[in-house]
Scaffold this active site. Structure first.
Site, short mmCIF file in Angstrom:
data_model
loop_
_atom_site.label_atom_id
_atom_site.label_comp_id
_atom_site.label_asym_id
_atom_site.label_seq_id
_atom_site.Cartn_x
_atom_site.Cartn_y
_atom_site.Cartn_z
N ASP A 51 -0.32 -1.25 0.23
CA ASP A 51 0.51 -0.47 -0.67
C ASP A 51 -0.29 -0.28 -1.95
O ASP A 51 -0.89 -1.24 -2.46
CB ASP A 51 1.82 -1.20 -0.97
CG ASP A 51 2.79 -0.25 -1.66
OD1 ASP A 51 3.67 0.30 -0.98
OD2 ASP A 51 2.62 -0.02 -2.88
N SER A 90 -0.30 7.24 -2.71
CA SER A 90 0.01 6.19 -1.74
C SER A 90 -1.20 5.80 -0.90
O SER A 90 -2.08 6.61 -0.62
CB SER A 90 1.12 6.71 -0.82
OG SER A 90 1.08 6.06 0.44
N ARG A 126 -0.90 5.10 2.20
CA ARG A 126 -0.51 5.29 3.60
C ARG A 126 -1.66 5.82 4.45
O ARG A 126 -2.20 6.89 4.20
CB ARG A 126 0.72 6.21 3.68
CG ARG A 126 0.53 7.61 3.19
CD ARG A 126 1.84 8.35 3.03
NE ARG A 126 2.61 7.80 1.91
CZ ARG A 126 3.47 8.49 1.17
NH1 ARG A 126 3.70 9.76 1.42
NH2 ARG A 126 4.11 7.92 0.18
N ASP A 168 10.95 -3.50 2.48
CA ASP A 168 11.56 -2.99 1.25
C ASP A 168 11.64 -1.47 1.21
O ASP A 168 12.37 -0.91 0.40
CB ASP A 168 10.79 -3.50 0.03
CG ASP A 168 9.30 -3.16 0.09
OD1 ASP A 168 8.86 -2.54 1.07
OD2 ASP A 168 8.56 -3.53 -0.85
N HIS A 169 10.89 -0.78 2.06
CA HIS A 169 10.86 0.69 2.00
C HIS A 169 11.93 1.32 2.89
O HIS A 169 12.77 2.07 2.44
CB HIS A 169 9.48 1.21 2.42
CG HIS A 169 8.42 1.10 1.37
ND1 HIS A 169 8.00 -0.10 0.87
CD2 HIS A 169 7.67 2.04 0.74
CE1 HIS A 169 7.05 0.11 -0.04
NE2 HIS A 169 6.83 1.40 -0.13
N ARG A 179 5.76 7.47 -10.04
CA ARG A 179 5.25 8.74 -9.50
C ARG A 179 6.32 9.81 -9.58
O ARG A 179 7.49 9.55 -9.26
CB ARG A 179 4.84 8.57 -8.03
CG ARG A 179 3.61 7.74 -7.91
CD ARG A 179 3.09 7.63 -6.48
NE ARG A 179 1.84 6.89 -6.55
CZ ARG A 179 1.41 6.05 -5.63
NH1 ARG A 179 2.11 5.85 -4.53
NH2 ARG A 179 0.27 5.41 -5.78
C1 MIC Z 1 4.44 4.83 -2.50
O1 MIC Z 1 4.85 4.39 -3.57
O2 MIC Z 1 4.00 5.97 -2.35
C2 MIC Z 1 4.50 3.92 -1.29
C3 MIC Z 1 5.52 4.44 -0.38
O3 MIC Z 1 4.86 2.62 -1.69
C4 MIC Z 1 3.10 3.91 -0.65
C5 MIC Z 1 3.03 3.21 0.64
C6 MIC Z 1 3.54 4.03 1.80
O4 MIC Z 1 3.33 5.24 1.84
O5 MIC Z 1 4.15 3.43 2.68
C7 MIC Z 1 2.00 3.35 -1.56
O6 MIC Z 1 2.12 3.39 -2.77
O7 MIC Z 1 0.94 2.95 -1.05
FE1 SF4 Z 2 8.24 1.04 -3.39
FE2 SF4 Z 2 5.99 2.45 -3.68
FE3 SF4 Z 2 8.14 2.99 -5.16
FE4 SF4 Z 2 6.83 0.77 -5.58
S1 SF4 Z 2 6.06 2.84 -5.88
S2 SF4 Z 2 9.04 0.99 -5.45
S3 SF4 Z 2 6.19 0.20 -3.54
S4 SF4 Z 2 7.95 3.21 -2.94
#
Ligand code: MIC
Ligand code: SF4
Length: 640
Positions: free
Chosen positions: A119, A535, A537, A64-65, A379
């Site tokens: 995630d 995140s 990550r 999905d990313h 965010r």
């Molecule tokens: C995000 O919302 O920052 C992400 C991208 O979903 C991350 C995961 C990632 O960095 O791949 C998260 O929230 O953990």
């Molecule tokens: Fe995707 Fe992270 Fe954004 Fe949720 S917060 S939509 S998981 S990138």
């Protein structure tokens, strides 16, 4: 035994440790989820552990990313993930099926289960009464291999909801109010558990919006009861067999209680650049807006997009802005089409994007230079939208739609009568983009497909008792993992290639960081409060480790990042006296005696000629893992 929901679920899942706030407990994990941007690493690690099939009740791999396929990289990763799912017995949700948290809520989440996901917004499933936590990919790999997940037994904060939301106010305003009260730091080790009569006025998707963005408080997770409303949702998803009632007892005792009267909440907004900078929309006034983006795992459910369609029906979006909508799942899209809502959005002038993360993680829809973007996401960290000087405001779908019509940040109550929407008794169920696990026999025949974008995992050595080097960077409070390891359309496709992605560590904070790390042969990072928020990550630990970072010394850490540092053998230390933060500067030569990491440590600042006392919260097991050079070598040994 009387108890909160958290106590009840944890009691059923604790394998080791004492159920006492702050004590480490090992939990049995029922389910896992991964998404593509963290998933490739998680599965490389799972492969390295050497287990033949996932050992959970079920595990799901989502894409999905990284859905923009501007070259072979993302497509290679998708193919790798699909073959891994087939080989190791996972469900695979294809790109285009939707955002992992929305699809998991609709089709998989089970009340009373434990879930970890690579995630940070995995707590979305808390909306259905599942004890769901974000984790690093390696921890998810270990859980898939059958290992327990270790957390500090949480402090349970009861959020007592009374009253009922007024027209034009919705679940997003509730979580923004929570963030206004508790902010983004100081909540590590807490679970936010919702109770009270007000809970009954919120649907499962409403509850999931709240638990989703609860992540921004830094807590371990958030959870709602599983009650008759949960049953209605599960039944509408054709999953009533997954229902199980789960509520806190009347005499349950919380470590702390926060009172929220839903009737008193007004439309709220988080100002740039923190989800914790919350004000009432009315207080902020009519800021001119250039872009509105609606979607993300926080606000892309059918309810959210139906209300937006109703508000935009027979209207045109303001001349001065553009509007993007990314639905949460294909189920949502199918309904919007069938119910005639899609056409309302298109006619109003909305650009409808793929049902994926998209704009939320800078995968397209980046705002123009210096512009204002009003988003329903969770965010608004500086630069996360893909535009460093853009200003991102976070709001509810109602406020976003009102803003889209008026062209300025607008309190939706100014629009007059609140439109009513009806949700289906039975959702459209079409799982044809979910590939089911193969039988053991079939799975063994599957060949894993690795394109040139997938590079092998780097390996790391055990850590010595004395760490010496230069301070490469000194940062302030609330540094996010987006600062440490940025995302966006350019960098995300490098997630499966650590040597390449490491060139971007701290790129937006100090563009010379990579060079400095290389010239100095690694070194140290100094930071303030809440280091590593955001995140999950693990690349924010893995890539610095690859660059030779030995220890991160800060005032306090965010939970998932702290675990990721341990997992990859970077020593996480805190100042005994936070004022000692002032006694270290970038470029200083320092020596840290860590010994066996069983007790406190001492830092000698050779440049300044002073000694500083350091602490840590490492359990004996964490210390053992760290000294071994990280969790992968350690866990491999356990399984041998
Ligand atoms: C995000 O919302 O920052 C992400 C991208 O979903 C991350 C995961 C990632 O960095 O791949 C998260 O929230 O953990
Ligand atoms: Fe995707 Fe992270 Fe954004 Fe949720 S917060 S939509 S998981 S990138």
């Amino acid at each position: 035994m009387a108890g909160t929901i958290t106590e009840k679920i944890l009691r059923e899942h604790i394998i080791e440790g004492e159920a006492k706030a702050g004590c480490e407990v090992a939990l049995k994990i029922d389910n896992t989820l991964t998404q593509d941007a963290t998933g490739t690493m998680a599965y490389l690690q799972f492969e390295a552990i050497g287990i033949d099939r996932v050992k959970t009740q079920f595990s799901v791999s989502f894409v999905d990313h990284n859905t923009l396929q501007t070259d072979f990289k993302n497509a290679d990763d998708h193919r790798f993930l699909e073959s891994i799912a087939k080989r190791y017995g996972l469900y695979f949700s294809k790109p285009g099926n939707g955002i992992c948290h929305q699809v998991f809520l609709e089709r998989f989440a089970i009340p009373g289960n434990t879930l970890i996901g690579s995630d940070s917004h995995t707590p979305t499933a808390g909306g259905i009464g599942c004890f769901a936590m974000g984790a690093g990919g390696l921890d998810v790999a270990c859980a898939m291999a059958g290992a327990p997940f270790r957390i500090k037994y949480p402090k349970i904060v009861g959020i007592h909801l009374t009253g009922r939301l007024k027209p034009w106010v919705s679940a997003k305003d509730v979580i923004l109010e929570v963030l206004r009260l508790v902010d983004v730091k100081g909540n590590v080790g807490k679970v936010f558990e919702y109770f009270g009569e007000g809970v009954k006025t919120l649907s499962v998707p409403d509850r999931a919006t709240i638990t989703n963005m609860g992540t921004e408080t830094g807590c371990t997770t958030s959870i709602f009861p599983s009650d008759e409303i949960t049953y209605i949702f599960l039944k509408a998803q054709g999953r009533e067999k997954d229902f199980r009632p789960l509520e806190a007892d009347h005499d349950a005792v919380y470590d702390e209680i926060i009172e929220i009267n839903l009737s008193q909440i007004e439309p709220m907004v988080a100002l740039p650049h923190s989800p914790g900078s919350v004000k009432r929309v009315r207080e902020v006034g009519p800021v001119k807006v250039d872009q509105v983006a609606i979607g993300s795992c926080t606000n892309s459910s059918l309810r959210d997009l139906k209300i937006v369609a109703k508000i935009l029906d027979n209207k045109t979006i303001a001349d001065n802005l553009h509007v993007f909508i990314s639905p949460g799942s294909r189920q949502v899209v199918e309904h919007l089409i069938e119910d005639g809502d899609y056409i309302k959005l298109v006619r109003a002038g909305v650009r409808i994007m793929e049902n994926a993360c998209g704009a939320c993680i800078g995968m397209g829809c980046a705002p123009a230079s210096g512009s204002v973007s009003v988003r329903t996401f969770n965010r608004n960290f500086e630069g996360r939208s893909g535009t460093k000087d853009a200003k991102v405001y976070l709001v509810s779908p109602e406020t976003a739609a009102a803003t889209a019509i008026k062209g300025v940040l607008t309190d939706p109550r100014d629009l007059g009568d609140y439109p009513s929407i009806t949700l289906p008794d039975k959702f459209i169920i079409n799982d044809n983009m979910i590939v089911k696990p193969l039988s053991e026999e079939e799975a063994k025949k599957v060949e894993i497909v690795r394109g040139p974008n997938i590079k092998p995992l780097p390996s790391f050595e055990p850590i010595s008792d004395t760490l010496e080097g230069n301070v490469l960077i000194k940062v302030g409070d609330n540094i996010t993992t987006d600062h440490i390891m940025p995302a966006g359309a350019k960098i995300l496709p490098l997630r499966s290639n650590i040597p390449e992605i490491s060139k971007y560590v701290f790129e937006a904070v100090d563009p010379k960081f990579y060079e400095k790390a290389r010239e100095n042969n690694g070194g140290f990072i100094i930071g303030g409060e809440n280091y590593g928020q955001g995140s999950s990550r693990e690349h924010a630990a893995l890539a610095p480790k690859y660059l030779g970072i030995k220890a991160v010394i800060v005032k306090s850490f965010a939970r998932i990042h702290l675990a990721n540092l341990i997992n990859f053998g970077i020593v996480p230390l805190t100042f005994k006296n936070p004022s000692d933060y002032e006694n270290i500067s970038e470029g200083d030569r320092i020596v840290v005696e860590i010994g066996d990491l069983k007790g406190a440590c001492v830092l000698k600042n050779i440049t300044k000629g002073i000694t500083i006392e350091l602490e840590h919260t490492l359990s004996p097991l964490d210390a053992e893992i760290l000294k071994a050079g990280g969790k992968l070598p350690w866990i491999k040994k356990q399984f041998q």
